[in-house]
Design a protein around this motif. Sequence first.
Motif, PDB file in Angstrom:
ATOM      1  N   ASP A 134       2.442   1.718  -3.412  1.00  0.00           N
ATOM      2  CA  ASP A 134       1.396   2.119  -4.355  1.00  0.00           C
ATOM      3  C   ASP A 134       1.063   3.595  -4.183  1.00  0.00           C
ATOM      4  O   ASP A 134       0.956   4.351  -5.163  1.00  0.00           O
ATOM      5  N   ARG A 135       0.893   4.013  -2.951  1.00  0.00           N
ATOM      6  CA  ARG A 135       0.506   5.403  -2.688  1.00  0.00           C
ATOM      7  C   ARG A 135       1.589   6.371  -3.148  1.00  0.00           C
ATOM      8  O   ARG A 135       1.313   7.415  -3.727  1.00  0.00           O
ATOM      9  N   PRO A 194      -7.372  -2.430   1.129  1.00  0.00           N
ATOM     10  CA  PRO A 194      -6.633  -2.767  -0.100  1.00  0.00           C
ATOM     11  C   PRO A 194      -7.495  -3.017  -1.327  1.00  0.00           C
ATOM     12  O   PRO A 194      -6.949  -3.176  -2.425  1.00  0.00           O
ATOM     13  N   ARG A 217      -9.038   4.129   0.647  1.00  0.00           N
ATOM     14  CA  ARG A 217      -7.635   3.760   0.507  1.00  0.00           C
ATOM     15  C   ARG A 217      -7.059   3.235   1.819  1.00  0.00           C
ATOM     16  O   ARG A 217      -5.902   2.824   1.857  1.00  0.00           O
ATOM     17  N   ALA A 276       0.832  -1.208   0.000  1.00  0.00           N
ATOM     18  CA  ALA A 276       0.000   0.000   0.000  1.00  0.00           C
ATOM     19  C   ALA A 276       0.866   1.257   0.000  1.00  0.00           C
ATOM     20  O   ALA A 276       0.570   2.237  -0.706  1.00  0.00           O
ATOM     21  N   ARG A 311      -7.497  -1.479  -9.121  1.00  0.00           N
ATOM     22  CA  ARG A 311      -6.648  -0.715 -10.045  1.00  0.00           C
ATOM     23  C   ARG A 311      -5.545  -1.596 -10.628  1.00  0.00           C
ATOM     24  O   ARG A 311      -5.208  -1.497 -11.812  1.00  0.00           O
ATOM     25  N   ASP A 312      -4.980  -2.450  -9.798  1.00  0.00           N
ATOM     26  CA  ASP A 312      -3.956  -3.360 -10.312  1.00  0.00           C
ATOM     27  C   ASP A 312      -4.529  -4.332 -11.339  1.00  0.00           C
ATOM     28  O   ASP A 312      -3.894  -4.619 -12.366  1.00  0.00           O
ATOM     29  N   ARG A 333      -7.119  -0.777  -4.387  1.00  0.00           N
ATOM     30  CA  ARG A 333      -5.809  -0.987  -5.009  1.00  0.00           C
ATOM     31  C   ARG A 333      -5.805  -2.269  -5.829  1.00  0.00           C
ATOM     32  O   ARG A 333      -5.258  -2.304  -6.941  1.00  0.00           O
ATOM     33  N   GLY A 360      -2.401   1.531 -12.020  1.00  0.00           N
ATOM     34  CA  GLY A 360      -2.124   0.287 -11.322  1.00  0.00           C
ATOM     35  C   GLY A 360      -0.668  -0.120 -11.457  1.00  0.00           C
ATOM     36  O   GLY A 360       0.086   0.466 -12.244  1.00  0.00           O
TER      37      GLY A 360
END
Length: 414
Positions: free
Chosen positions: A44-45, A372, A369, A41, A378-379, A375, A219
């Motif tokens: 990713d952020r 998970p 957010r 996370a 998006r991935d 995320r 992503g």
Amino acid sequence: MAFGAAARDAGLVPRPDGADWPPGFEPGFEHLLRELADGAARHDRDGTFPAEAFPKLVALGVPRLTAPQSHGGWNLDLARARQVVERLGAADPSVALVTVWQLLFLAELAREDHGWPEAARRAVLASVRDEGAWINAVNVEPELGTPARGGLPTTRAVRNAGGSWRLDGRKIYATGIPVLRWILLSVTLDDEKGQRSGIVLVDARQPGIRVEATWDHIGLRASGSHDVHFEDVEIPADFVVSDGPSSRPLYDARRQGWACVLVASLYNGVARAARDWLLHYLNHRTPSGLGAPLATLPRFQTAVGQIELQRQTSDRLLDDVAAAIDAGTEAEQRQARAFAPLLKHLVTSNAIAITNAALELTGNPGHSRHNPLERHHRDALTGRIHTPQADFALLNAGRAALVAAAPPASPSNA
């Protein structure tokens, strides 16, 4: 359709908990997966590359899992390699994507008919064994797009009088570039024979290579897929891996079969992580007005049933196609490789559908957010961009089906 099911059911394809894994691999890998999931996370952020993960992967021997045993590898088959990728995909898909290409190219070098110049092969395998080196292909250009759709790259290698080559150009989407030692590069070769497509092996430590930090996507934000500039970079004569149409093409059926299964496994891992989070949430979320977990409601049970349909379909097909490529008859292998682009499209579509359904079921908590799930969604969306894209896979499958069903030409039309 079951590809190689008999081989799998006969126990010819080892499972991830089998005795053929390197000693101590499983507990160390499981510990690393938890670390990766904990940091995913944050990376990713921030859009930062998880550089701290790669020495730990090297310590476990992950970069050489598919390398030949003669060079310190374990020569893992596709069935087991895909399990490694899927588990990494559930923890941190950006790390998994770098690992996909490593396992793919090392598996290629483990084959007797690898087709590489021996000097280039030895250099890569020795560095993987001794240094834990990483390799990837970097092919996409701003003007050309992906070379899988044809055209000559603008990145050019011009032969010197002494036989080596001088390389200039720019590539984009260089996944894993912060840790890559080796880059397989699609280029236009230019010498007395004329201009033609080719593939060269580039040592990323060479002078004249500059990375431009450009990756800022929806992503796989931690994959380090930046732009790379090449300015007067020297390529040894025996580092030309493919020279024109007489050499093995960049996307031959064997490499494409492995690539499709491994990429699809990555996104199947993303879907599995989303599904597991959803099940935990539904079993523990107890609204005061209901007095029982959301998991007790038929609406949620039905929705999860649809997710299970998609997940189990992806699981079964991935296992069967990998088994056929590893241990099937020649006909099964050929059939599985032909199906692999459709498999990649189906599994990534299922991953998108699973993560989207989970978002619809959870509402605000899923979109936050702090959790998970958004995320993972998006991935999962990023799975659509990898070669072969959906239109390419569907076009080829549809064309092949229509040609196979076409009536024979009559003598008058011949």
